[in-house]
Write an enzyme that holds these catalytic residues in place. Structure first.
Site, short mmCIF file in Angstrom:
data_model
loop_
_atom_site.label_atom_id
_atom_site.label_comp_id
_atom_site.label_asym_id
_atom_site.label_seq_id
_atom_site.Cartn_x
_atom_site.Cartn_y
_atom_site.Cartn_z
N MET A 95 25.60 24.98 32.10
CA MET A 95 24.30 24.33 32.33
C MET A 95 24.27 23.59 33.67
SD MET A 95 22.31 25.13 29.88
CE MET A 95 20.95 23.99 29.83
N GLY A 96 25.34 22.83 33.94
CA GLY A 96 25.39 22.04 35.18
C GLY A 96 25.34 22.94 36.41
N LYS A 124 29.63 17.78 27.86
CA LYS A 124 29.63 17.95 26.41
C LYS A 124 29.12 16.67 25.72
CE LYS A 124 32.75 19.62 22.96
NZ LYS A 124 34.07 19.83 22.54
N ASN A 174 22.88 17.46 24.86
CA ASN A 174 22.27 17.38 23.53
C ASN A 174 22.82 16.18 22.77
OD1 ASN A 174 20.43 19.47 23.50
ND2 ASN A 174 21.95 20.99 22.86
N SER A 207 15.87 22.55 27.48
CA SER A 207 15.87 23.79 26.69
C SER A 207 15.68 24.99 27.60
CB SER A 207 14.76 23.77 25.65
OG SER A 207 14.71 25.03 25.00
N GLY A 208 16.33 26.08 27.22
CA GLY A 208 16.17 27.33 27.97
C GLY A 208 17.49 28.02 28.22
N LYS A 231 14.07 16.71 21.72
CA LYS A 231 14.95 17.90 21.87
C LYS A 231 15.61 18.23 20.53
CE LYS A 231 17.17 21.35 23.55
NZ LYS A 231 18.57 21.43 23.67
N HIS A 257 13.08 19.95 18.44
CA HIS A 257 12.94 21.29 19.04
C HIS A 257 14.04 22.20 18.48
CE1 HIS A 257 14.63 24.08 22.01
NE2 HIS A 257 13.44 24.24 22.53
N ASN A 258 15.26 21.72 18.48
CA ASN A 258 16.37 22.54 17.98
C ASN A 258 16.26 22.80 16.48
OD1 ASN A 258 17.26 22.27 20.59
ND2 ASN A 258 19.38 21.91 20.04
N GLU A 264 13.95 25.53 16.13
CA GLU A 264 14.66 26.73 16.61
C GLU A 264 15.56 27.30 15.49
OE1 GLU A 264 16.56 26.13 20.56
OE2 GLU A 264 18.36 26.87 19.58
N LYS A 271 26.08 22.99 16.30
CA LYS A 271 26.63 21.85 17.04
C LYS A 271 26.06 20.52 16.56
CE LYS A 271 28.22 23.95 21.29
NZ LYS A 271 27.92 24.19 22.71
N HIS A 276 11.57 2.63 -14.77
CA HIS A 276 11.16 2.55 -13.37
C HIS A 276 9.65 2.37 -13.20
CE1 HIS A 276 15.12 3.25 -11.83
NE2 HIS A 276 15.25 4.38 -12.53
N1 NAP Z 1 24.77 25.88 26.79
C1 NAP Z 1 23.48 25.80 26.54
O1 NAP Z 1 22.77 26.81 26.39
C2 NAP Z 1 22.82 24.45 26.44
C3 NAP Z 1 21.42 24.36 26.35
C4 NAP Z 1 20.81 23.12 26.31
C5 NAP Z 1 21.59 21.97 26.34
N2 NAP Z 1 22.95 22.08 26.40
C6 NAP Z 1 23.72 20.82 26.46
O2 NAP Z 1 24.05 20.58 27.81
C7 NAP Z 1 25.34 19.95 27.89
C8 NAP Z 1 26.26 20.80 28.77
O3 NAP Z 1 26.37 22.07 28.16
P1 NAP Z 1 27.33 23.24 28.70
O4 NAP Z 1 27.19 24.37 27.73
O5 NAP Z 1 27.06 23.47 30.13
O6 NAP Z 1 28.78 22.59 28.65
P2 NAP Z 1 29.71 22.13 27.41
O7 NAP Z 1 30.57 23.27 27.05
O8 NAP Z 1 28.90 21.48 26.36
O9 NAP Z 1 30.61 21.00 28.12
C9 NAP Z 1 31.52 21.32 29.13
C10 NAP Z 1 31.48 20.28 30.23
O10 NAP Z 1 31.78 18.98 29.68
C11 NAP Z 1 32.95 18.46 30.33
N3 NAP Z 1 33.74 17.69 29.39
C12 NAP Z 1 34.04 18.02 28.10
N4 NAP Z 1 34.77 17.04 27.53
C13 NAP Z 1 34.93 16.09 28.47
C14 NAP Z 1 35.57 14.81 28.47
N5 NAP Z 1 36.16 14.33 27.39
N6 NAP Z 1 35.51 14.09 29.61
C15 NAP Z 1 34.88 14.56 30.71
N7 NAP Z 1 34.26 15.75 30.77
C16 NAP Z 1 34.28 16.49 29.66
C17 NAP Z 1 33.69 19.69 30.82
O11 NAP Z 1 34.58 19.33 31.84
P3 NAP Z 1 35.94 20.19 32.07
O12 NAP Z 1 35.53 21.38 32.87
O13 NAP Z 1 36.80 19.26 32.82
O14 NAP Z 1 36.47 20.55 30.72
C18 NAP Z 1 32.53 20.55 31.30
O15 NAP Z 1 32.03 20.10 32.53
C19 NAP Z 1 25.82 19.81 26.44
O16 NAP Z 1 25.46 18.55 25.94
C20 NAP Z 1 25.05 20.88 25.72
O17 NAP Z 1 24.88 20.58 24.33
C21 NAP Z 1 23.57 23.28 26.47
#
Ligand code: NAP
Length: 471
Positions: A14-15, A76, A103, A129-130, A183, A186-187, A190, A262, A451
């Site tokens: 996502m990032g 995360k 999330n 979302s997306g 959100k 929304h989920n 979903e 999740k 009651h």
């Molecule tokens: N994937 C989707 O489709 C989606 C859609 C909407 C919203 N989201 C939300 O967006 C957020 C990011 O999602 P994602 O799927 O891109 O990634 P993710 O798998 O949920 O998280 C991975 C990221 O979190 C970091 N991380 C995990 N544990 C950590 C800790 N203890 N300390 C510091 N950093 C930590 C990881 O760093 P390292 O690389 O160092 O492990 C990595 O940058 C989440 O909250 C997710 O629920 C995801």
């Protein structure tokens, strides 16, 4: 070196995609990840001239940002968010903004908002979302929290969001944790729509013996119908058509039938129960995922509690009833979700603009569907709850309820579990019942627990000594 308009922490899927999206809109973006290798790989393999600056420690990351600094966390949900917020405090100063784009559970967001406020910083909890595609090409963004914080990033977020006819799929939703609350709901919706789609698929393969390719055709037809046209129906067709090149079979047939989750669906159901808002379609969709995870146990029990083995031959006459049943389950899920949002808006002082929420879900997001245009209209012109009972939808329900009933009957007769579809049916049947058997429940409660109950023929609260041998 020119400073960056925004910084993103978290270079997972996502990032990375959101950083590229924002940079392609002309904003300089600083990026950082706990594990530096991920940042390095991202920069080397995916950045092709976009104004993205990789950084490898937090101090360098913060120094790269223009003031007031805007930091978006895309990590995360859970501990990682708290860890980064704490780690950022020494580097930030009054008026800087932290956005949590993950999330996160809304109650965590309320707590974090106070912690961040105590440092004289601003905070936004923002649902996104997306999926990865949305993050890259334009997601639906649901920010809530400090309004001054939103104003700092409004231009960036509204340009990065998906665009629909009536504006960007991003708006300031309100104070506190409302962005993450919206959100979460929304989920929940979903979960319900996905489960209802899966149940139609299950009926088609088990009762009619259709193969994935034939079911894909049916979903393609569904997606051409205005009341079902949606991202989730569209991807279902694509998923069903995908063949595993090694096995030469539809991939879906090779995937283990144990759904993971999740937490956002479960939280929606829990909060709905806490607030006393009926969300049976959403709740039973969460239950369905939990039950699916008991694969070994199900396989064992199936050996001695067999399903009815009869099948029916497929008739295209069933296309429309199946489509209508799916549509009503989707409508039930949206009705439940908006009812919950309406209640939460009052209970948590979010002051939500419900038509605006329908509007920002029309593009970029996983729930996008033509239906949302009508939902937005219904919410703008009518405040009757539940949503399905508004002028806009009540005739649909009246006309299509027999189809939902027929499809649920089919599932019952052939032993195919339909938790979402049958919950939607019970939801509609309950709401349209001027009389429910709760009178008997009240009598039972009064019998064993004194009651008390109210009566329909006179005012007051009553208790009866029900039986000589009463407990
Ligand atoms: N994937 C989707 O489709 C989606 C859609 C909407 C919203 N989201 C939300 O967006 C957020 C990011 O999602 P994602 O799927 O891109 O990634 P993710 O798998 O949920 O998280 C991975 C990221 O979190 C970091 N991380 C995990 N544990 C950590 C800790 N203890 N300390 C510091 N950093 C930590 C990881 O760093 P390292 O690389 O160092 O492990 C990595 O940058 C989440 O909250 C997710 O629920 C995801």
């Amino acid at each position: 070196m020119e400073s960056c308009a925004i910084g993103i922490i978290g270079m997972a899927v996502m990032g990375q995609n959101f950083a590229l999206n924002i940079a392609r809109k002309g904003f300089r973006v600083a990026v950082f990840n706990r594990t530096p290798k991920r940042t390095q790989e991202f920069y080397q393999t995916r950045v092709k001239g976009e104004p993205i600056r990789p950084t490898y420690d937090l101090s360098e990351f913060v120094r790269a940002l223009e003031r007031p600094r805007k930091v978006l966390l895309m990590v995360k949900a859970g501990e990682a968010v708290d860890e980064f917020i704490k780690a950022l405090f020494p580097f930030l100063e009054k008026g800087d903004l932290i956005i949590d784009g993950g999330n996160s559970f809304f109650r965590d967001t309320d707590r974090r908002l106070k912690e961040v406020e105590s440092q004289k910083l601003l905070f936004l909890g923002m649902g996104i979302s997306g999926g990865e595609y949305g993050a890259l090409y334009g997601p639906s963004l649901m920010p809530g929290g400090h309004k001054e914080g939103y104003e700092l990033v409004q231009d960036i977020l509204e340009k990065a969001a998906a665009q629909v006819d009536d504006g960007p799929c991003c708006t300031y939703l309100g104070p506190g944790s409302c962005g993450h609350f919206v959100k979460m709901v929304h989920n929940g919706i979903e979960y319900a729509f996905m489960e209802a789609i899966a149940e139609i698929y299950d009926l088609l393969r088990k009762v009619f013996g259709l193969q994935a390719e034939a079911i894909a055709e049916i979903f393609s037809t569904f997606n051409a119908l205005p009341h079902l046209n949606s991202y989730l129906v569209e991807i279902t067709e694509k998923v069903l058509r995908y063949r595993d090149s090694e096995a030469g079979e539809p991939l879906v047939d090779l995937i283990l039938d144990a759904a993971e989750q999740k937490g956002t669906g479960k939280w929606t159901a829990q909060v709905a129960l806490d607030l006393g808002i009926p969300t049976p379609t959403i709740t039973h969709s969460v239950v369905a995922r939990s039950l699916s995870s008991f694969k070994n146990e199900r396989t064992r029990i199936a050996q001695y509690l067999s399903s009815p083995s009869k099948t029916l031959s497929w008739s295209p006459d069933l296309l429309i009833p199946l489509a209508d049943a799916l549509y009503l389950a989707e409508l039930a899920a949206f009705s439940e979700g908006f009812h919950l949002l309406c209640e939460a808006s009052q209970a948590f002082n979010y002051n939500l603009n419900l038509p605006e929420i329908a509007r920002i879900w029309k593009g970029g997001c996983i729930l996008r569907a033509l239906l949302l245009e009508r939902i937005q209209k219904a919410l703008l012109t009518d405040d009757v709850f539940p949503l399905f009972a508004t002028q806009e939808f009540r005739r649909d329900v009246e006309e299509k309820l027999p189809a939902l009933r027929k499809v649920c009957t089919l599932g019952m007769e052939y032993g195919v579990p339909l938790p979402a579809l049958s919950s939607a049916l019970a939801y509609f049947d309950s709401w349209r019942s001027a009389s429910l058997p709760a009178n008997l429940i009240q009598a039972q409660r009064d019998y064993f627990g004194a009651h008390t109950y109210r009566r329909i023929d006179k005012e007051g609260v009553f208790h009866t000594e029900w039986g000589v041998n009463g407990l």
